[in-house]
Design a protein around this motif. Structure first.
Motif, PDB file in Angstrom:
ATOM      1  N   LEU A  91      -7.609   5.887  -2.326  1.00 41.86           N
ATOM      2  CA  LEU A  91      -7.474   5.368  -0.967  1.00 41.86           C
ATOM      3  C   LEU A  91      -6.866   6.450  -0.093  1.00 41.86           C
ATOM      4  O   LEU A  91      -5.706   6.822  -0.247  1.00 41.86           O
ATOM      5  N   PRO A 138       0.349   2.942  -3.926  1.00 40.91           N
ATOM      6  CA  PRO A 138      -0.931   3.372  -3.350  1.00 40.91           C
ATOM      7  C   PRO A 138      -2.042   3.380  -4.398  1.00 40.91           C
ATOM      8  O   PRO A 138      -1.871   3.930  -5.486  1.00 40.91           O
ATOM      9  N   ALA A 153      -5.186   3.818   4.892  1.00 40.87           N
ATOM     10  CA  ALA A 153      -4.859   2.404   4.674  1.00 40.87           C
ATOM     11  C   ALA A 153      -5.329   1.517   5.819  1.00 40.87           C
ATOM     12  O   ALA A 153      -5.043   0.320   5.828  1.00 40.87           O
ATOM     13  N   LEU A 176       0.816  -1.216   0.000  1.00 48.42           N
ATOM     14  CA  LEU A 176       0.000   0.000   0.000  1.00 48.42           C
ATOM     15  C   LEU A 176       0.848   1.265   0.000  1.00 48.42           C
ATOM     16  O   LEU A 176       0.438   2.292  -0.536  1.00 48.42           O
TER      17      LEU A 176
END
Length: 100
Positions: free
Chosen positions: A63, A59, A66, A55
């Motif tokens: 988003l 990324p 996280a 993540l």
């Protein structure tokens, strides 16, 4: 059954083995429980680390936080670790019965 005994006779043999060596059975149970706990911790921490690195490095668009993917992957890793490590105690005690 492996040695030609019926169920009741084999159960009696297993009980007498557990009654004559309670320390060995207690130790095997504690060690198997500790190994299950350590295995679960390693699986969950490793999964969360890999998920966090993915993540952070890649990324996904949109988003903002996280936390939700990390919580979901942590819960999934915990469930999978528990399912995979659940037979450990039974297997350890079975090995003790075979080699004691």
């Amino acid at each position: 059954a492996l040695q030609g005994f019926g169920f009741c006779e084999a159960a009696g043999e297993a009980f007498s083995l557990a009654a004559t060596m309670p320390g060995a059975f207690a130790l095997v149970g504690r060690v198997a429980g500790a190994m299950r706990l350590m295995g679960t911790i390693v699986v969950v921490v490793g999964t969360l680390y890999i998920c966090a690195m993915v993540l952070i490095c890649f990324p996904p668009a949109g988003l903002n936080n996280a936390m939700a993917p990390l919580v979901a992957s942590g819960v999934a890793a915990f469930v999978i670790a528990q399912v995979m490590l659940s037979p450990l105690s039974s297997i350890a005690r079975a090995c003790l019965h075979c080699y004691a």
